[in-house]
Design a protein around this motif. Sequence first.
Motif, PDB file in Angstrom:
ATOM      1  N   ILE A 273      -1.361   3.479   3.503  1.00 16.55           N
ATOM      2  CA  ILE A 273       0.018   3.882   3.821  1.00 16.55           C
ATOM      3  C   ILE A 273       1.024   2.970   3.126  1.00 16.55           C
ATOM      4  O   ILE A 273       2.160   3.367   2.888  1.00 16.55           O
ATOM      5  CB  ILE A 273       0.295   3.910   5.342  1.00 16.55           C
ATOM      6  CG1 ILE A 273      -0.057   2.586   6.005  1.00 16.55           C
ATOM      7  CG2 ILE A 273      -0.434   5.056   6.001  1.00 16.55           C
ATOM      8  CD1 ILE A 273       0.416   2.514   7.444  1.00 16.55           C
TER       9      ILE A 273
ATOM     10  N   LEU B 209      -0.594  13.565  -1.081  1.00 13.90           N
ATOM     11  CA  LEU B 209       0.402  14.458  -1.676  1.00 13.90           C
ATOM     12  C   LEU B 209       1.326  13.677  -2.607  1.00 13.90           C
ATOM     13  O   LEU B 209       1.777  14.183  -3.634  1.00 13.90           O
ATOM     14  CB  LEU B 209       1.226  15.146  -0.578  1.00 13.90           C
ATOM     15  CG  LEU B 209       0.521  16.279   0.157  1.00 13.90           C
ATOM     16  CD1 LEU B 209       1.334  16.719   1.365  1.00 13.90           C
ATOM     17  CD2 LEU B 209       0.277  17.465  -0.765  1.00 13.90           C
ATOM     18  N   ARG B 210       1.611  12.445  -2.221  1.00 16.95           N
ATOM     19  CA  ARG B 210       2.487  11.611  -3.050  1.00 16.95           C
ATOM     20  C   ARG B 210       1.776  11.232  -4.353  1.00 16.95           C
ATOM     21  O   ARG B 210       2.364  11.259  -5.421  1.00 16.95           O
ATOM     22  CB  ARG B 210       2.893  10.355  -2.278  1.00 16.95           C
ATOM     23  CG  ARG B 210       3.812   9.411  -3.032  1.00 16.95           C
ATOM     24  CD  ARG B 210       4.301   8.275  -2.134  1.00 16.95           C
ATOM     25  NE  ARG B 210       5.046   7.273  -2.882  1.00 16.95           N
ATOM     26  CZ  ARG B 210       6.331   7.402  -3.222  1.00 16.95           C
ATOM     27  NH1 ARG B 210       7.005   8.486  -2.886  1.00 16.95           N
ATOM     28  NH2 ARG B 210       6.947   6.446  -3.911  1.00 16.95           N
TER      29      ARG B 210
ATOM     30  N   CYS C 203       3.292   3.963   0.045  1.00 14.67           N
ATOM     31  CA  CYS C 203       4.615   4.592   0.059  1.00 14.67           C
ATOM     32  C   CYS C 203       5.653   3.674  -0.580  1.00 14.67           C
ATOM     33  O   CYS C 203       6.717   4.128  -1.001  1.00 14.67           O
ATOM     34  CB  CYS C 203       5.027   4.942   1.491  1.00 14.67           C
ATOM     35  SG  CYS C 203       5.340   3.520   2.521  1.00 14.67           S
TER      36      CYS C 203
ATOM     37  N   ILE D 201       4.958   1.923  -3.271  1.00  9.98           N
ATOM     38  CA  ILE D 201       4.678   1.847  -4.709  1.00  9.98           C
ATOM     39  C   ILE D 201       5.504   2.931  -5.407  1.00  9.98           C
ATOM     40  O   ILE D 201       5.537   4.077  -4.950  1.00  9.98           O
ATOM     41  CB  ILE D 201       3.170   2.085  -4.975  1.00  9.98           C
ATOM     42  CG1 ILE D 201       2.325   1.062  -4.191  1.00  9.98           C
ATOM     43  CG2 ILE D 201       2.870   2.021  -6.466  1.00  9.98           C
ATOM     44  CD1 ILE D 201       2.596  -0.370  -4.553  1.00  9.98           C
ATOM     45  N   PRO D 202       6.166   2.597  -6.505  1.00  8.32           N
ATOM     46  CA  PRO D 202       6.983   3.601  -7.187  1.00  8.32           C
ATOM     47  C   PRO D 202       6.178   4.850  -7.553  1.00  8.32           C
ATOM     48  O   PRO D 202       5.048   4.750  -8.032  1.00  8.32           O
ATOM     49  CB  PRO D 202       7.478   2.879  -8.442  1.00  8.32           C
ATOM     50  CG  PRO D 202       7.435   1.429  -8.092  1.00  8.32           C
ATOM     51  CD  PRO D 202       6.270   1.271  -7.158  1.00  8.32           C
ATOM     52  N   TYR D 203       6.764   5.968  -7.300  1.00  8.84           N
ATOM     53  CA  TYR D 203       6.130   7.267  -7.540  1.00  8.84           C
ATOM     54  C   TYR D 203       5.653   7.378  -8.987  1.00  8.84           C
ATOM     55  O   TYR D 203       4.520   7.773  -9.271  1.00  8.84           O
ATOM     56  CB  TYR D 203       7.145   8.359  -7.215  1.00  8.84           C
ATOM     57  CG  TYR D 203       6.659   9.774  -7.372  1.00  8.84           C
ATOM     58  CD1 TYR D 203       6.784  10.438  -8.595  1.00  8.84           C
ATOM     59  CD2 TYR D 203       6.107  10.461  -6.297  1.00  8.84           C
ATOM     60  CE1 TYR D 203       6.354  11.748  -8.727  1.00  8.84           C
ATOM     61  CE2 TYR D 203       5.687  11.777  -6.423  1.00  8.84           C
ATOM     62  CZ  TYR D 203       5.808  12.410  -7.638  1.00  8.84           C
ATOM     63  OH  TYR D 203       5.391  13.708  -7.775  1.00  8.84           O
ATOM     64  N   LYS D 204       6.525   7.009  -9.909  1.00  7.52           N
ATOM     65  CA  LYS D 204       6.224   7.225 -11.338  1.00  7.52           C
ATOM     66  C   LYS D 204       5.114   6.286 -11.832  1.00  7.52           C
ATOM     67  O   LYS D 204       4.400   6.615 -12.771  1.00  7.52           O
ATOM     68  CB  LYS D 204       7.480   7.027 -12.182  1.00  7.52           C
ATOM     69  CG  LYS D 204       8.460   8.183 -12.082  1.00  7.52           C
ATOM     70  CD  LYS D 204       9.621   8.034 -13.059  1.00  7.52           C
ATOM     71  CE  LYS D 204      10.430   9.315 -13.188  1.00  7.52           C
ATOM     72  NZ  LYS D 204      11.064   9.761 -11.940  1.00  7.52           N
TER      73      LYS D 204
ATOM     74  N   ALA E 272      -3.057  12.919   9.049  1.00  3.77           N
ATOM     75  CA  ALA E 272      -1.782  13.435   8.550  1.00  3.77           C
ATOM     76  C   ALA E 272      -1.146  12.452   7.573  1.00  3.77           C
ATOM     77  O   ALA E 272      -0.680  12.833   6.498  1.00  3.77           O
ATOM     78  CB  ALA E 272      -0.835  13.706   9.721  1.00  3.77           C
ATOM     79  N   PHE E 273      -1.141  11.183   7.931  1.00  2.40           N
ATOM     80  CA  PHE E 273      -0.521  10.205   7.043  1.00  2.40           C
ATOM     81  C   PHE E 273      -1.334  10.018   5.774  1.00  2.40           C
ATOM     82  O   PHE E 273      -0.788   9.785   4.693  1.00  2.40           O
ATOM     83  CB  PHE E 273      -0.322   8.877   7.774  1.00  2.40           C
ATOM     84  CG  PHE E 273       0.722   8.956   8.848  1.00  2.40           C
ATOM     85  CD1 PHE E 273       0.418   8.655  10.153  1.00  2.40           C
ATOM     86  CD2 PHE E 273       2.017   9.364   8.557  1.00  2.40           C
ATOM     87  CE1 PHE E 273       1.377   8.761  11.158  1.00  2.40           C
ATOM     88  CE2 PHE E 273       2.984   9.468   9.540  1.00  2.40           C
ATOM     89  CZ  PHE E 273       2.654   9.167  10.847  1.00  2.40           C
TER      90      PHE E 273
ATOM     91  N   THR F  86      -2.954  12.413   4.365  1.00  2.00           N
ATOM     92  CA  THR F  86      -2.571  13.588   3.573  1.00  2.00           C
ATOM     93  C   THR F  86      -1.242  13.329   2.866  1.00  2.00           C
ATOM     94  O   THR F  86      -1.054  13.715   1.704  1.00  2.00           O
ATOM     95  CB  THR F  86      -2.427  14.815   4.480  1.00  2.00           C
ATOM     96  OG1 THR F  86      -3.650  15.038   5.163  1.00  2.00           O
ATOM     97  CG2 THR F  86      -2.052  16.052   3.676  1.00  2.00           C
ATOM     98  N   ALA F  87      -0.334  12.670   3.569  1.00  2.00           N
ATOM     99  CA  ALA F  87       0.982  12.379   2.988  1.00  2.00           C
ATOM    100  C   ALA F  87       0.834  11.533   1.721  1.00  2.00           C
ATOM    101  O   ALA F  87       1.471  11.818   0.697  1.00  2.00           O
ATOM    102  CB  ALA F  87       1.859  11.652   4.007  1.00  2.00           C
ATOM    103  N   ILE F  88       0.000  10.530   1.766  1.00  2.00           N
ATOM    104  CA  ILE F  88      -0.189   9.661   0.599  1.00  2.00           C
ATOM    105  C   ILE F  88      -0.883  10.435  -0.521  1.00  2.00           C
ATOM    106  O   ILE F  88      -0.543  10.289  -1.701  1.00  2.00           O
ATOM    107  CB  ILE F  88      -0.986   8.404   0.989  1.00  2.00           C
ATOM    108  CG1 ILE F  88      -0.201   7.562   2.002  1.00  2.00           C
ATOM    109  CG2 ILE F  88      -1.328   7.579  -0.249  1.00  2.00           C
ATOM    110  CD1 ILE F  88       1.160   7.084   1.490  1.00  2.00           C
TER     111      ILE F  88
END
Lengths: 224, 445
Positions: free
Chosen positions: A90, A48-49, A93, A95-98, A41-42, A44-46
């Motif tokens: 994990i 998706l990010r 999370c 690290i800046p999205y952009k 699950a985690f 998958t979260a990364i």
Amino acid sequence: MNWPLIVAIAVPVASCIAMIFYAKVVLPRKLQERFQESAKAFGTAIELRFPSHKGLTDRIVTLSRFLGSHIGLNESQLESLELACRLRDIGLCAIPYKLVNNKSYSEWTDRERETYFRHGEVSGAMLELLPPLRNIADLVRQHHTTYAPAHLGQKITGRDIPVESRVLKVVSDYVWLEKWQGDILAREVLRDGRGADYDPDLVDEFLTVLRSNRVDQSSAQATA
Amino acid sequence: MGKTSRGSRKYTESSTHATVFLPLRLTSGGARPSRGLILSVLIILALGAWAATTLPAPATPDMGLAFGLSVLALLASRFGYVATEPFTPVSWRLPFVASMAIIAGPVWALMTDLLAFVLTPVRSRYIGAWEHIDAESAWALVALVGFNVVAAYSVGQFVSPNEAVSVVIYSAVYLVVNASWMIALSTRRIAKRLGLVPHGLSWNGAWQWLLVLGFSYSVGVFLDMDYPALAALILVPIIVTRMVAAKAQEIDEHYYGTITALTLMLQRAHPYSHRHIERVSLIAEEVALRLGLNRKAARLVREAAVLHDIGKIAIDEEVLDKPARLDVDELAHVRQHAAFGADILSPVASLKQIVPWIRHHHERLDGDGYPDGLVDIEIPTESKIIAVVDAYDAMTGGFAGTDKRPYRDPMSIDQALAELERCAGTQFDPDVVRAFREVIEEDHL
């Protein structure tokens, strides 16, 4: 033979044995399965990010398990390795999205590259705070550590790096390179990095594993 | 939940449940029994006691042995496994109670059963204090009388070859009657009529009933063969089961604590958020109970409340923290978090049930919500609860008032409640808003 008495004594004795078996074998197995599910699950979260990471984890898990089995890791080590594969990123999370989604790797400054590659330490620090996952914190922390010292401050090198981390380094770099530059170039990078970036024995074993048909079949099934 | 000395409810962890055959809890905090209920219960208890005294009993009961069995029954209750989820609870004292019914008569069995129930696990400070006996306890006592009377009557109808078979028949009938009672109480209508909260059934622990039957047979055989001291052997697996269950519970708690902590870290949550999320989740659970959901579903709502924003991991933090209003693209980006949350949790088998609740926690009754534009009846009740709690949390800056949104100042409690009521019927479910207001107002008394 007094069968009723034998049965009457056997019932409590058998239930004690069953309970102890449940506590020693079944419960730890259940807990491991639950953590593996949560790790998925985690992961998958990364993904998706950072969609550029999509699909990499499953392939890394598959190849790491193959390599781990090939070099003789036991089941407990393989399970830790799988957990480390899924939780290794994990720290992304933080690290800046952009940075990852809006800029290509070639446009990153040195500082941004350094920030990105510290995610292993961040992942390890996060897992360190959680007692049930502490045993894989170190594996995750070292998964980008080079085999030979890359800088003066590098304290852990060579065989001091946990074997699971060395496996993860080889496999994760290969999968990443395979995705963006193709299989041939990825293998070439591994060969060139033997002894410097990667454990030389592991590189040799991994290239052997890659030649195995079972890896391709299993990967195909995993991605289907 | 317990009550403070000032009478308001505190949202604390539920205390240990009784090891009874009923989906009930012998803790204070349930509805106070009315006089009518107390009178009804006393009449039923008296009738039950009369019925028990008219049932056939041994001509020469062995009272020494009966005393020994009653001690074992009390020890079994004291040291038996206490289910964390009291949805299929087991009475480990039943083998000894059933044996007492056979060798000393149903009255002694009934008295032992009731005594053990009252003494454990509620500690002695509650004995005899009416204010600590709530509707749940009252009905539990009535039910125990019923189980024992029916079981003793059933034994009397059979010509049993030996004591072991009689003990097993007693236990089996007791278990069947108890299961029927639990099924009845799990229905909302019956539970409400009795002033109780339905628990919901979980049959995961049903294997323990087979164990109880097995132990009943063992105790019966030991008595038959004149080895009564061996009956104490049964305490060993009971204690081992308790130790293993405690270990399983500890592992469960560690697992959920770990997942929660990791979720908060990934969401870059502030240090105090763990407490506030716990509070939010407990309030969501209480609202669920007020709306008539059973305890099992309410517990899941609590878990969903902890995890409902996990999808924000995949959202650009600059957009989330933007102090100004979001443009169309940014709004569309943020709104993906509900669907992302469902995608993230779908591989986890133990959380499968809450995945749709998380996906739909931003739907609106009028269909203007996201991600799927569901309307009123299509939206799970659990999602509606999370929507209200989440909105209140956003408006007030967190229940501790310290987690304000970057784009506006927090509202007061009254302002936030008024806003919820203004949007009831369009954005929020009016019943949910009403239940939520009750819970908040009681908490702030």
